[in-house]
Design an enzyme around this catalytic site. Structure first.
Site, PDB file in Angstrom:
ATOM      1  N   GLY A 196       0.813  -1.217   0.000  1.00  0.00           N
ATOM      2  CA  GLY A 196       0.000   0.000   0.000  1.00  0.00           C
ATOM      3  C   GLY A 196       0.843   1.262   0.000  1.00  0.00           C
ATOM      4  N   CYS A 197       1.889   1.265   0.810  1.00  0.00           N
ATOM      5  CA  CYS A 197       2.746   2.454   0.892  1.00  0.00           C
ATOM      6  C   CYS A 197       3.535   2.659  -0.396  1.00  0.00           C
ATOM      7  CB  CYS A 197       3.673   2.347   2.100  1.00  0.00           C
ATOM      8  SG  CYS A 197       2.772   2.337   3.668  1.00  0.00           S
TER       9      CYS A 197
END
Length: 157
Positions: A48-49
């Site tokens: 996600g990051c």
């Protein structure tokens, strides 16, 4: 869940000086006179990051055209940030807040829901800071995917 600090538009953004991926100090005050997107994310290199950072990377031209610089902040050590920035070709500074003090001051660290459980951690958050250092917009619990496109659509004039 307990009450957590949250920043609101019009408030002075909390000052910080943190090391970047090369260990050099970067301060919010370095950006006075310019608008800046300050975003907080849990961990460099996670799916996600990585998606979020790459979205900022790919949108840096549009953000710059709108008058915004970008700063990413996580609790990762500078060495991990350097590897992340190199691996993904990131074109904006990543800052290290290993003691999570700045994260807490901005309301981006505290209780959150993770798979139905209440845990302590980084709350994915994005802030627009105006040239005078005041919060223009505060967004908490943002999604990693699609967030930057939404931000670009909603940028205040």
């Amino acid at each position: 869940m307990t009450e957590q600090k949250r920043l609101s538009p019009g408030e002075q953004a909390p000052a910080f000086t943190l090391p970047d991926s090369e260990g050099k100090p970067v301060s919010l005050s370095d950006y006075l006179g310019r608008s800046v997107v300050v975003y907080f994310y849990p961990a460099a290199g996670t799916p996600g990051c990585t998606k979020q950072a790459c979205d900022f990377r790919d949108s840096i031209g549009d953000l710059a055209t709108s008058g915004y610089d970008v700063i990413g902040i996580s609790p990762d050590k500078p060495e991990k940030l350097a590897k992340f920035a190199a691996a993904e070709g990131l074109n904006f500074p990543l800052l290290s807040d290993v003691d999570r003090k700045v994260l807490a001051e901005w309301g981006a660290f505290g209780e959150k829901q993770n798979y139905g459980k209440t845990v302590m951690g980084v709350i994915r958050s994005t802030f627009l800071v105006d040239p005078e250092g005041k919060v223009k917009k505060a967004m908490y619990n943002v999604r990693a995917t699609g967030h930057v496109a939404k931000l670009l659509r909603e940028l205040p004039a």
